[in-house]
Design a protein around this motif. Sequence first.
Motif, PDB file in Angstrom:
ATOM      1  N   GLN A   1       0.844  -1.193   0.000  1.00  0.00           N
ATOM      2  CA  GLN A   1       0.000   0.000   0.000  1.00  0.00           C
ATOM      3  C   GLN A   1       0.880   1.243   0.000  1.00  0.00           C
ATOM      4  OE1 GLN A   1      -2.466  -0.310   3.462  1.00  0.00           O
ATOM      5  NE2 GLN A   1      -4.067  -1.372   2.345  1.00  0.00           N
ATOM      6  N   LEU A   2       0.350   2.301  -0.573  1.00  0.00           N
ATOM      7  CA  LEU A   2       1.064   3.572  -0.564  1.00  0.00           C
ATOM      8  C   LEU A   2       0.978   4.167   0.832  1.00  0.00           C
ATOM      9  CD1 LEU A   2      -0.196   4.997  -3.942  1.00  0.00           C
ATOM     10  CD2 LEU A   2       1.985   3.908  -3.465  1.00  0.00           C
ATOM     11  N   PHE A   3       2.056   4.818   1.256  1.00  0.00           N
ATOM     12  CA  PHE A   3       2.099   5.384   2.602  1.00  0.00           C
ATOM     13  C   PHE A   3       3.071   6.557   2.639  1.00  0.00           C
ATOM     14  CE2 PHE A   3       2.197   5.816   7.069  1.00  0.00           C
ATOM     15  CZ  PHE A   3       3.513   5.998   7.430  1.00  0.00           C
TER      16      PHE A   3
ATOM     17  N   TYR B   1      -2.882   9.578   1.772  1.00  0.00           N
ATOM     18  CA  TYR B   1      -3.172   8.147   1.827  1.00  0.00           C
ATOM     19  C   TYR B   1      -4.102   7.790   2.986  1.00  0.00           C
ATOM     20  CZ  TYR B   1       0.729   8.229  -1.369  1.00  0.00           C
ATOM     21  OH  TYR B   1       1.549   8.520  -2.410  1.00  0.00           O
TER      22      TYR B   1
ATOM     23  N   PRO C   1      -5.691  10.649   7.154  1.00  0.00           N
ATOM     24  CA  PRO C   1      -5.963  10.716   5.726  1.00  0.00           C
ATOM     25  C   PRO C   1      -6.483  12.094   5.316  1.00  0.00           C
ATOM     26  CG  PRO C   1      -6.971   8.773   6.705  1.00  0.00           C
ATOM     27  CD  PRO C   1      -6.441   9.608   7.824  1.00  0.00           C
TER      28      PRO C   1
ATOM     29  N   ASP D   1      -3.689   5.380   5.464  1.00  0.00           N
ATOM     30  CA  ASP D   1      -3.055   5.115   6.756  1.00  0.00           C
ATOM     31  C   ASP D   1      -2.535   6.394   7.396  1.00  0.00           C
ATOM     32  OD1 ASP D   1      -3.440   2.324   6.643  1.00  0.00           O
ATOM     33  OD2 ASP D   1      -1.700   2.139   5.322  1.00  0.00           O
TER      34      ASP D   1
ATOM     35  N   LYS E   1       4.466   4.694  10.564  1.00  0.00           N
ATOM     36  CA  LYS E   1       3.120   4.219  10.288  1.00  0.00           C
ATOM     37  C   LYS E   1       2.407   3.912  11.608  1.00  0.00           C
ATOM     38  CE  LYS E   1       0.859   1.302   6.954  1.00  0.00           C
ATOM     39  NZ  LYS E   1       1.088   0.362   5.864  1.00  0.00           N
TER      40      LYS E   1
ATOM     41  N   ASN F   1      -0.953  14.287   4.090  1.00  0.00           N
ATOM     42  CA  ASN F   1      -1.065  12.845   3.912  1.00  0.00           C
ATOM     43  C   ASN F   1      -2.210  12.529   2.952  1.00  0.00           C
ATOM     44  OD1 ASN F   1      -1.055  10.094   4.125  1.00  0.00           O
ATOM     45  ND2 ASN F   1      -1.794  10.020   6.227  1.00  0.00           N
TER      46      ASN F   1
END
Length: 116
Positions: free
Chosen positions: A39-41, A62, A91, A64, A114, A60
């Motif tokens: 996944q993109l983060f 994304y 997000p 997460d 993360k 951000n």
Amino acid sequence: MRLSRSLAPVTLALALVVSLPCDAESHARVPSGHGPAAQLFGAACRTTVRGSHVVAYCHNPYVDTDRVRLHIECAQWWDIDTDGSPVDTGPAMTVRLSGRCWQDVRAVWISHQKVG
């Protein structure tokens, strides 16, 4: 046919821009894994240094949450380097981070973690 003297510098500059390596372009943060599990983060951050003051904006895009933290290294040996408090960037959220040195700033960077 010979290029005029006014077109030669423009042609050279265009040739240099076109021949830039791909690494010179900005990239989105992409994980090293491939496939559907990857996944993109990571929030995209922009920092500005004005004298001894530092301001960073992190956005951000994304799903997460990204826990971002501002780190400042001061130029003078007696000036205290700082690590800012971590800030959760959810997000579609933009956060502002700031800090300063007493005198000049040597380096600035943002760490990412993360959450969850």
